[in-house]
Design an enzyme around this catalytic site. Structure first.
Site, PDB file in Angstrom:
ATOM      1  N   LYS A   1       4.142  -9.355  19.416  1.00  0.00           N
ATOM      2  CA  LYS A   1       4.603  -8.643  18.223  1.00  0.00           C
ATOM      3  C   LYS A   1       3.425  -7.960  17.562  1.00  0.00           C
ATOM      4  O   LYS A   1       2.359  -8.567  17.423  1.00  0.00           O
ATOM      5  CB  LYS A   1       5.222  -9.666  17.259  1.00  0.00           C
ATOM      6  CG  LYS A   1       5.698  -9.113  15.939  1.00  0.00           C
ATOM      7  CD  LYS A   1       7.202  -8.861  15.941  1.00  0.00           C
ATOM      8  CE  LYS A   1       7.695  -8.062  14.763  1.00  0.00           C
ATOM      9  NZ  LYS A   1       7.422  -6.625  14.890  1.00  0.00           N
TER      10      LYS A   1
ATOM     11  N   LYS B   1      -2.624 -13.970  13.458  1.00  0.00           N
ATOM     12  CA  LYS B   1      -1.721 -13.913  12.289  1.00  0.00           C
ATOM     13  C   LYS B   1      -0.459 -14.718  12.570  1.00  0.00           C
ATOM     14  O   LYS B   1       0.005 -15.483  11.719  1.00  0.00           O
ATOM     15  CB  LYS B   1      -1.289 -12.466  12.007  1.00  0.00           C
ATOM     16  CG  LYS B   1      -2.351 -11.615  11.394  1.00  0.00           C
ATOM     17  CD  LYS B   1      -1.797 -10.242  10.974  1.00  0.00           C
ATOM     18  CE  LYS B   1      -2.951  -9.259  10.945  1.00  0.00           C
ATOM     19  NZ  LYS B   1      -2.670  -7.991  10.303  1.00  0.00           N
TER      20      LYS B   1
ATOM     21  N   LYS C   1      -0.061  -5.063  20.149  1.00  0.00           N
ATOM     22  CA  LYS C   1      -0.394  -3.924  19.270  1.00  0.00           C
ATOM     23  C   LYS C   1      -0.350  -2.651  20.102  1.00  0.00           C
ATOM     24  O   LYS C   1      -0.623  -2.678  21.305  1.00  0.00           O
ATOM     25  CB  LYS C   1      -1.786  -4.091  18.666  1.00  0.00           C
ATOM     26  CG  LYS C   1      -2.044  -3.199  17.471  1.00  0.00           C
ATOM     27  CD  LYS C   1      -1.526  -3.812  16.185  1.00  0.00           C
ATOM     28  CE  LYS C   1      -1.793  -2.931  14.986  1.00  0.00           C
ATOM     29  NZ  LYS C   1      -1.662  -3.677  13.717  1.00  0.00           N
TER      30      LYS C   1
ATOM     31  N   THR D   1       3.420  -6.353   3.186  1.00  0.00           N
ATOM     32  CA  THR D   1       1.980  -6.559   3.383  1.00  0.00           C
ATOM     33  C   THR D   1       1.312  -6.703   2.018  1.00  0.00           C
ATOM     34  O   THR D   1       0.517  -7.627   1.783  1.00  0.00           O
ATOM     35  CB  THR D   1       1.374  -5.388   4.179  1.00  0.00           C
ATOM     36  OG1 THR D   1       2.129  -5.249   5.391  1.00  0.00           O
ATOM     37  CG2 THR D   1      -0.083  -5.621   4.503  1.00  0.00           C
TER      38      THR D   1
ATOM     39  N   ASN E   1       0.509   2.414   2.729  1.00  0.00           N
ATOM     40  CA  ASN E   1       1.544   1.383   2.560  1.00  0.00           C
ATOM     41  C   ASN E   1       0.971   0.137   1.893  1.00  0.00           C
ATOM     42  O   ASN E   1       1.485  -0.332   0.870  1.00  0.00           O
ATOM     43  CB  ASN E   1       2.166   1.050   3.920  1.00  0.00           C
ATOM     44  CG  ASN E   1       3.106  -0.143   3.832  1.00  0.00           C
ATOM     45  OD1 ASN E   1       2.676  -1.290   3.889  1.00  0.00           O
ATOM     46  ND2 ASN E   1       4.381   0.111   3.640  1.00  0.00           N
TER      47      ASN E   1
ATOM     48  N   SER F   1       8.489  -8.903   9.120  1.00  0.00           N
ATOM     49  CA  SER F   1       9.009  -8.357  10.385  1.00  0.00           C
ATOM     50  C   SER F   1       9.751  -9.446  11.159  1.00  0.00           C
ATOM     51  O   SER F   1      10.795  -9.197  11.771  1.00  0.00           O
ATOM     52  CB  SER F   1       7.871  -7.818  11.249  1.00  0.00           C
ATOM     53  OG  SER F   1       7.541  -6.504  10.869  1.00  0.00           O
TER      54      SER F   1
HETATM   55  N1  LIG Z   1       1.484  -1.361   7.189  1.00  0.00           N
HETATM   56  C1  LIG Z   1       1.502  -2.664   7.460  1.00  0.00           C
HETATM   57  O1  LIG Z   1       2.561  -3.313   7.454  1.00  0.00           O
HETATM   58  C2  LIG Z   1       0.225  -3.395   7.732  1.00  0.00           C
HETATM   59  C3  LIG Z   1      -0.998  -2.771   7.646  1.00  0.00           C
HETATM   60  N2  LIG Z   1      -2.148  -3.497   7.859  1.00  0.00           N
HETATM   61  C4  LIG Z   1      -3.439  -2.853   7.819  1.00  0.00           C
HETATM   62  O2  LIG Z   1      -3.694  -2.294   6.536  1.00  0.00           O
HETATM   63  C5  LIG Z   1      -4.551  -1.140   6.680  1.00  0.00           C
HETATM   64  C6  LIG Z   1      -3.852   0.045   6.039  1.00  0.00           C
HETATM   65  O3  LIG Z   1      -2.588   0.231   6.674  1.00  0.00           O
HETATM   66  P1  LIG Z   1      -1.438   1.096   6.005  1.00  0.00           P
HETATM   67  O4  LIG Z   1      -1.523   1.003   4.535  1.00  0.00           O
HETATM   68  O5  LIG Z   1      -0.203   0.734   6.707  1.00  0.00           O
HETATM   69  O6  LIG Z   1      -1.879   2.560   6.487  1.00  0.00           O
HETATM   70  P2  LIG Z   1      -1.499   3.971   5.863  1.00  0.00           P
HETATM   71  O7  LIG Z   1      -1.648   4.948   6.963  1.00  0.00           O
HETATM   72  O8  LIG Z   1      -0.203   3.890   5.134  1.00  0.00           O
HETATM   73  O9  LIG Z   1      -2.651   4.218   4.762  1.00  0.00           O
HETATM   74  C7  LIG Z   1      -4.004   4.201   5.067  1.00  0.00           C
HETATM   75  C8  LIG Z   1      -4.788   4.551   3.801  1.00  0.00           C
HETATM   76  O10 LIG Z   1      -6.184   4.420   4.082  1.00  0.00           O
HETATM   77  C9  LIG Z   1      -6.841   5.620   3.714  1.00  0.00           C
HETATM   78  N3  LIG Z   1      -8.010   5.827   4.560  1.00  0.00           N
HETATM   79  C10 LIG Z   1      -8.036   6.169   5.866  1.00  0.00           C
HETATM   80  N4  LIG Z   1      -9.317   6.275   6.274  1.00  0.00           N
HETATM   81  C11 LIG Z   1     -10.090   5.965   5.216  1.00  0.00           C
HETATM   82  C12 LIG Z   1     -11.482   5.887   4.998  1.00  0.00           C
HETATM   83  N5  LIG Z   1     -12.344   6.186   5.972  1.00  0.00           N
HETATM   84  N6  LIG Z   1     -11.926   5.532   3.771  1.00  0.00           N
HETATM   85  C13 LIG Z   1     -11.054   5.259   2.787  1.00  0.00           C
HETATM   86  N7  LIG Z   1      -9.723   5.305   2.920  1.00  0.00           N
HETATM   87  C14 LIG Z   1      -9.262   5.680   4.124  1.00  0.00           C
HETATM   88  C15 LIG Z   1      -5.783   6.706   3.888  1.00  0.00           C
HETATM   89  O11 LIG Z   1      -6.140   7.892   3.173  1.00  0.00           O
HETATM   90  C16 LIG Z   1      -4.573   5.977   3.316  1.00  0.00           C
HETATM   91  O12 LIG Z   1      -4.616   6.027   1.898  1.00  0.00           O
HETATM   92  C17 LIG Z   1      -4.779  -0.990   8.188  1.00  0.00           C
HETATM   93  O13 LIG Z   1      -5.955  -1.671   8.552  1.00  0.00           O
HETATM   94  C18 LIG Z   1      -3.580  -1.697   8.806  1.00  0.00           C
HETATM   95  O14 LIG Z   1      -3.803  -2.122  10.123  1.00  0.00           O
HETATM   96  C19 LIG Z   1      -2.110  -4.835   8.100  1.00  0.00           C
HETATM   97  C20 LIG Z   1      -0.928  -5.497   8.171  1.00  0.00           C
HETATM   98  C21 LIG Z   1       0.342  -4.826   8.069  1.00  0.00           C
HETATM   99  O1  LIG Z   2       5.040  -6.125  11.298  1.00  0.00           O
HETATM  100  C1  LIG Z   2       4.568  -6.381  12.390  1.00  0.00           C
HETATM  101  O2  LIG Z   2       5.198  -6.835  13.328  1.00  0.00           O
HETATM  102  C2  LIG Z   2       3.106  -6.109  12.685  1.00  0.00           C
HETATM  103  C3  LIG Z   2       2.261  -5.657  11.536  1.00  0.00           C
HETATM  104  C4  LIG Z   2       0.900  -5.326  12.038  1.00  0.00           C
HETATM  105  O3  LIG Z   2       0.735  -4.523  12.925  1.00  0.00           O
HETATM  106  C5  LIG Z   2      -0.260  -6.012  11.475  1.00  0.00           C
HETATM  107  O4  LIG Z   2      -0.115  -7.033  10.798  1.00  0.00           O
HETATM  108  O5  LIG Z   2      -1.385  -5.568  11.733  1.00  0.00           O
END
Ligand SMILES: NC(=O)C1=CN([C@@H]2O[C@H](COP(=O)(O)OP(=O)(O)OC[C@H]3O[C@@H](n4cnc5c(N)ncnc54)[C@H](O)[C@@H]3O)[C@@H](O)[C@H]2O)C=CC1
Ligand SMILES: O=C(O)CCC(=O)C(=O)O
Length: 416
Positions: free
Chosen positions: A72, A96, A108, A192, A223, A350
């Site tokens: 997953k 996790k 992944k 998250t 997000n 999830s």
């Molecule tokens: N979306 C989810 O359910 C989950 C996300 N994560 C992790 O959280 C982190 C963010 O994911 P999301 O919020 O989903 O992504 P997203 O794509 O929705 O947002 C990413 C954010 O980071 C910013 N960003 C990108 N590069 C950057 C940099 N060099 N410096 C500063 N800001 C930067 C972008 O402008 C945006 O605001 C990632 O590491 C992801 O793997 C972890 C668990 C679950």
């Molecule tokens: O929601 C999921 O199954 C995975 C989320 C994820 O990719 C992460 O925690 O980095």
């Protein structure tokens, strides 16, 4: 060790996996098995672009270990995706799932692309093409994708639709993070961030610091980061800085978070609308109670760990802190809640989505949030207890908590 070896997330992960398994009493055979994914599929995805040309994208799906159950994990669309990064991300998913005690192993996916420069139609064709390319190894009982960086519920909907066409039956449990009307779970979009909030509450409680007085700094406004800013603002904290890829905004009295949420675009960009008040580097070094990296890997390194002034770091992002920085922060008494614990809220909800899809019965948002709270707190207590009793840093404690379940399942199956 050369500098890019230090920032190689797979190499760093393997080092800690090895230490965790050794501390748990496992030998070289287990380490050899668990330091790499069982399966890694690289695919080439031809996509017809709007101008009539064809672009060929490279994608990956890594399945770390399926001894516990189906694998997953999310799918990332980003120009900097690499095979090694996706492998590391799949190992982190195993950890996790182990910490949260979910019946999954880690997987992944990633595609090297930049959705910010693609039309809606091109993104749909890429999402469908990715599913066709990996369809042989994914499925509701094999490997269940979800959103990650620059993928969202619309992309999950296209992927589910494509998979249903290939398999010729409706397969809502093939993917999570779907729109609610297609079988998505209430609370997945915010999960998250909700999980991170719970970790911040636990950490502040340990430090005897009242949540209402806490100054919060968040890197990333997608997000994870934007919902976190919303929840912390609603809880009465001062969110004094946020950032995105373009830069950072700062106000010592607290930013107007509802206004910024209203102005952000679907990729989490907002600072480009303002004259940025600081750089991402300066944001990380702000004086605050809680710093939350919620963007990308390798943001806190040996080069800036000495300058971090937060007393608590909660890693919403995967892999934002290098091992050397972890050591430096721990030595300075900074409480670090590692990614594989802090960001587990997404995969936990999830899992709830998959359970609801399998049972055909759907829960209220309150039920989801209550169950999430229980699992996050249990995970925190377990990791903190290992940290305290085994006298290891919080990252190693989290790896020990996470890898134990995978290793036990491998043993029972007789693989090692
Ligand atoms: N979306 C989810 O359910 C989950 C996300 N994560 C992790 O959280 C982190 C963010 O994911 P999301 O919020 O989903 O992504 P997203 O794509 O929705 O947002 C990413 C954010 O980071 C910013 N960003 C990108 N590069 C950057 C940099 N060099 N410096 C500063 N800001 C930067 C972008 O402008 C945006 O605001 C990632 O590491 C992801 O793997 C972890 C668990 C679950
Ligand atoms: O929601 C999921 O199954 C995975 C989320 C994820 O990719 C992460 O925690 O980095």
């Amino acid at each position: 060790m050369v500098d890019n070896e230090k920032s190689d997330v797979l190499h760093a992960t393997q080092l800690v996996i090895e230490q965790a398994l050794e501390r748990l009493g496992y030998g070289k055979d287990m380490i050899e098995l668990l330091k790499e994914p069982l399966r890694m599929l690289t695919v080439r995805i031809p996509v017809r672009m709007d101008d009539g040309s064809t672009m060929v994208f490279t994608g990956f799906r890594s399945q770390h270990n399926d001894a516990v159950g189906p694998t997953k994990g999310g799918v990332r669309f980003h120009p900097a995706v690499t095979e090694r990064e996706v492998k590391a991300l799949s190992i982190w998913m195993s950890l996790k799932c182990g910490i949260a005690d979910l019946p999954y192993g880690g997987g992944k996916g990633g595609v090297i692309c930049d959705p910010r420069n693609m039309s809606f139609g091109e993104l749909e064709r890429l999402s469908r093409g990715y599913v066709r390319a990996v369809s042989q190894i994914v499925g509701p009982t094999k490997d269940i994708p979800a959103p990650d960086v620059m993928t969202n519920s619309q992309i999950m909907a296209w992927m589910m639709d494509e998979y249903s066409r290939i398999r010729e039956f409706d397969s809502p449990g093939f993917i999570t993070g779907k729109p609610i009307v297609l079988g998505g779970s209430k609370g997945r979009e915010t999960a998250t961030a909700r999980g991170v909030v719970i970790m911040i509450q636990e950490a502040l409680r340990l430090r005897n610091f009242p949540i209402k007085d806490a100054r919060i700094v968040i890197q990333g406004f997608g997000n994870a980061g934007s919902y976190l800013a919303k929840f912390m603002h609603e809880a009465g904290c001062r969110v004094i800085a946020i950032s995105d890829v373009h830069g950072a905004l700062y106000n010592k009295d607290g930013l107007d978070i509802p206004y910024l949420l209203d102005r952000r675009d679907s990729f989490g960009n907002v600072t480009n609308l303002f004259s940025s008040s600081m750089t991402n580097k300066e944001l990380l070094e702000l004086e605050c109670e809680v710093l939350v990296p919620a963007a990308i890997e390798n943001q806190i390194t040996e080069h800036n760990a000495h300058a971090i002034k937060a007393s608590i770091i909660v890693e919403a992002a995967n892999g934002p802190t290098t091992l050397e920085a972890t050591r430096m922060l721990t030595d300075r008494g900074i409480l670090l809640i590692p990614d594989v614990l802090a960001s587990a809220g997404g995969v936990i909800v999830s899992y709830f989505e998959w359970v609801q899809n399998n049972g055909g019965y759907y829960w209220t948002e309150q039920e989801v949030d209550d169950k999430l709270q229980l699992m996050m707190i249990r995970g925190f207590q377990n990791v903190y207890e290992i940290h305290r009793t085994r006298k290891v840093d919080m990252r190693l404690a989290a790896y020990m908590a996470g890898v134990r379940k995978v290793a036990e399942a491998v043993r029972f199956r007789g693989w090692v």
